[in-house]
Design an enzyme around this catalytic site. Structure first.
Site, short mmCIF file in Angstrom:
data_model
loop_
_atom_site.label_atom_id
_atom_site.label_comp_id
_atom_site.label_asym_id
_atom_site.label_seq_id
_atom_site.Cartn_x
_atom_site.Cartn_y
_atom_site.Cartn_z
CE LYS A 121 -3.60 2.45 2.51
NZ LYS A 121 -4.57 2.42 3.60
NE ARG A 163 -6.15 10.16 3.62
CZ ARG A 163 -4.88 10.42 3.33
NH1 ARG A 163 -4.43 11.66 3.36
NH2 ARG A 163 -4.04 9.44 3.05
NE ARG A 171 -3.64 7.55 5.92
CZ ARG A 171 -4.34 8.05 6.94
NH1 ARG A 171 -3.77 8.21 8.11
NH2 ARG A 171 -5.62 8.35 6.78
CD GLU A 179 5.71 -3.62 3.54
OE1 GLU A 179 5.09 -4.48 4.18
OE2 GLU A 179 6.15 -2.57 4.05
CE LYS A 229 -6.20 1.83 -0.43
NZ LYS A 229 -6.70 1.84 0.92
CB SER A 264 -11.37 7.57 -3.23
OG SER A 264 -10.11 8.02 -2.74
CE1 TYR A 320 -15.00 3.27 -2.35
CE2 TYR A 320 -13.16 3.66 -3.86
CZ TYR A 320 -13.65 3.53 -2.58
OH TYR A 320 -12.80 3.65 -1.50
C1 PBG Z 1 -7.04 3.43 5.59
C2 PBG Z 1 -7.53 3.38 4.19
C3 PBG Z 1 -7.44 4.36 3.22
C4 PBG Z 1 -8.05 3.85 2.08
C5 PBG Z 1 -8.52 2.58 2.38
N1 PBG Z 1 -8.16 2.29 3.69
C6 PBG Z 1 -6.93 5.73 3.29
C7 PBG Z 1 -5.52 6.00 3.55
O1 PBG Z 1 -4.68 5.12 3.62
O2 PBG Z 1 -5.23 7.19 3.71
C8 PBG Z 1 -8.19 4.58 0.79
C9 PBG Z 1 -9.19 4.05 -0.16
C10 PBG Z 1 -9.50 4.96 -1.27
O3 PBG Z 1 -8.87 6.00 -1.47
O4 PBG Z 1 -10.44 4.62 -2.00
N2 PBG Z 1 -8.00 2.91 6.48
#
Ligand code: PBG
Length: 331
Positions: A197, A207, A218, A234, A249, A278, A317
């Protein structure tokens, strides 16, 4: 000898011919629908940056889940948005907390007709928005967070999750969650590990979707977009720790990583997932809303590209809508 000697166009000349020789197909069962459930609302709330996606009430969440079942969607991934947050993210452990209630509601609605998954992370529950608890000087405390993740795994398994999805990128998280669930007699609850990730700007709309309290980034726990080899590290750590499925991801800007992970996961005999996040959703929706691209074709092509690169399953989605189009024979 005729010229040209090879005519690849022969296999492209009709829809029937193209269908016969297609190397990759879309199927509803390969799709996983991410959904949001929010505490303290009586109507679904639209997410502005993700047109068509909403924060559900417990009630509309159930309906979305049963619709996904009717459409043959393979899985559903739940995210919770609590009303109150604190430094430790304690609402994540409350059996009556929004996410654990959502899991129970969905599970009682759909039983075993779809794989019910839940996000296992603290960011939606903490008042600082980080995926873990903080040390006195504000750093994310890996090992203190692991302890809570283990308890979250048990809480979500007890709520009925078929699989938990640890997305916080703490080192050792899969091992700790596996151990905690095993100790609680939850050997059959699986782990879909967010293995590779990346720290991505494309999470922006998410967010808003979870009303994130994060300021900053992060980058100390999620992966650096510059790195490719590290994804294999990982993945292999997560598999050694007991992951059942591994995920890459985001998806579209990371198709090279997905290909690498698909190859190494093949050697290890595990399925690979990818999360079309997203920002990927928002970009296509925004361009389509402007009339700049053909929406449905772009959606289908984007998911197809993720499957072609090596994902066995895709979190998107558009899962329900795309499943409908596939059933209608459009893609
Ligand atoms: C963290 C999490 C995130 C997403 C899924 N799980 C956000 C992040 O890591 O900041 C993002 C998913 C998306 O953008 O569709 N719980």
């Amino acid at each position: 000898m005729a010229f040209p000697s090879h005519r690849p166009r022969r296999l492209r000349q009709s829809a029937a011919m193209r269908r016969l020789v297609a190397e990759t197909r879309l199927h509803p069962a390969d799709l996983i629908l991410p959904v949001f459930v929010r505490e303290g609302i009586s109507e679904p709330v639209a997410i502005t940056s993700m047109p068509g996606v909403v924060q559900h009430t417990q009630d509309t969440l159930r309906r979305a889940a049963s619709e996904a079942v009717e459409l043959g969607v393979g899985g559903i991934m739940l995210f919770g948005i609590p009303e109150t947050r604190d430094a430790m993210g304690s609402a994540s452990l409350d059996p009556e907390g929004v996410l654990n209630r959502g899991i129970r509601a969905v599970k009682s609605e759909v039983g075993s007709d779809i794989v019910v998954m839940s996000d296992l992370c603290l960011d939606e529950f903490t008042d600082h928005g980080h995926c873990g608890v903080l040390t006195a000087d504000g750093a994310v405390d890996n090992d203190a967070t692991l302890e809570i993740y283990g308890q979250m795994g048990v809480a979500q398994a007890e709520a009925g999750a078929d699989m938990v999805g640890p997305s916080g990128m703490m080192d050792g998280q899969v091992a700790v969650i596996r151990q905690a669930m095993d100790d609680a007699g939850r050997q059959d609850t699986g782990i879909l590990a967010y293995a590779a990730k990346y720290s991505s700007a494309f999470y922006g709309p998410f967010r808003e979707a979870v009303d994130s309290q994060l300021t900053g980034d992060r980058k100390t726990y999620q992966m650096d977009p510059a790195n490719r080899r590290e994804a294999l590290l990982e993945v292999s750590l997560d598999l050694d720790e007991g992951a059942d499925l591994v995920m890459v991801k985001p998806a579209m800007s990371y198709l090279d990583i997905l290909r690498d992970v698909a190859e190494s996961a093949f050697e290890r005999g595990v399925p690979v997932s990818a999360y079309q996040i997203s920002g990927e959703y928002a970009m296509i929706e925004a361009a389509a809303a402007n009339g700049w691209i053909d929406r449905d074709a772009a959606v289908a092509e984007s998911v197809l590209s993720i499957r072609r690169a090596g994902a066995d399953t895709v979190l998107t989605y558009w899962a329900a809508e795309l499943a409908r189009w596939i059933k209608e024979g459009r893609f």
